[in-house]
Scaffold this active site. Structure first.
Site, PDB file in Angstrom:
ATOM      1  N   LEU A 139       0.732  -1.100  -0.027  1.00 28.61           N
ATOM      2  CA  LEU A 139       0.033  -0.080   0.174  1.00 28.61           C
ATOM      3  C   LEU A 139       0.989   1.333  -0.009  1.00 28.61           C
ATOM      4  O   LEU A 139       1.809   1.259   0.700  1.00 28.61           O
ATOM      5  CB  LEU A 139      -0.874   0.045   1.085  1.00 28.61           C
ATOM      6  N   GLU A 194      -7.978   3.869   8.695  1.00 25.75           N
ATOM      7  CA  GLU A 194      -8.668   3.246   7.508  1.00 25.75           C
ATOM      8  C   GLU A 194      -8.860   1.702   7.408  1.00 25.75           C
ATOM      9  O   GLU A 194      -9.662   1.020   7.030  1.00 25.75           O
ATOM     10  CB  GLU A 194      -7.989   3.903   6.283  1.00 25.75           C
TER      11      GLU A 194
END
Ligand SMILES: NC(=O)c1ccc[n+]([C@@H]2O[C@H](COP(=O)([O-])OP(=O)(O)OC[C@H]3O[C@@H](n4cnc5c(N)ncnc54)[C@H](OP(=O)(O)O)[C@@H]3O)[C@@H](O)[C@H]2O)c1
Length: 173
Positions: free
Chosen positions: A23, A30
């Site tokens: 990521l 999140e």
């Protein structure tokens, strides 16, 4: 047996989702939203299934996989691949067919290849999309969202490390 099938993804301003197998950001809250959304079931006797590409599985820290309290399915074209704690499938159709009466919802977790293969599939019920309001250096992207989904519904928003984001939903809950 028909189960609702959702994608869940976090994208940057240019639909970027990954960089060098990981990521592009670290957003703790999140990730918690992702975890809660994919785990939650209406029926406590059922679990959700999560389907992900081999590279996305590899991107998870070994101590965090398989994703707990969810049935983990990994897509690979390598028939001999053994994955600890997950079932292995060589097509999305076969993975979806694994869902049974103990399965409530199916979440397609990505990555780029898997999203691209499934985005126009009529079985796709909806997309949980977190829009991160920043641009990152990415090498993997989410595909264009079909116009048939229309405008998304805003479920919420948050901010951490100076980065704001919106939780959006495309489709009909
Ligand atoms: N931001 C987000 O929400 C998010 C979510 C998920 C992933 N990501 C990021 O996305 C990146 C990974 O995405 P990616 O596109 O590189 O890889 P990926 O989609 O996760 O996995 C690709 C692999 O899946 C297998 N595969 C693909 N299509 C298949 C099919 N139809 N049938 C069977 N197996 C199939 C192949 O594995 P084999 O090579 O073993 O055959 C292929 O190499 C990482 O950077 C990750 O961090 C971001």
């Amino acid at each position: 047996m028909m189960h609702p099938i959702y994608m869940i993804v976090a994208v940057d301003e240019h639909l970027g989702i990954g960089k060098a197998g990981h990521l592009p950001w670290k957003l703790r809250k999140e990730y918690k939203y992702f975890r809660d959304t994919t785990r939650k079931t209406e029926d406590s006797n059922k679990q959700n299934m999560v389907i992900m590409g081999h590279r996305t599985w590899d991107s998870l820290e070994p101590e965090f996989r398989p994703l707990p309290n969810r049935r983990n399915v990994v897509l690979t074209r390598h028939a001999d691949l053994a994955v600890d704690g997950a079932e292995v499938c060589n097509s999305l159709d076969k993975a979806i067919a694994l869902a049974d009466e103990k399965t409530e919802k199916i979440f397609v977790l990505g990555g780029g290849q898997i999203f691209k293969e499934f985005i126009n599939d009529p079985r796709l019920t909806g997309i949980y999309l977190t829009k991160v309001h920043q641009t990152f250096d990415c090498d993997t992207f989410f595909p264009e969202i079909p116009a048939t989904f229309g405008q998304p519904k805003k479920i919420g928003s948050d901010e951490e490390n100076g980065i704001s984001y919106d939780f959006l939903f495309y489709g009909f809950i």
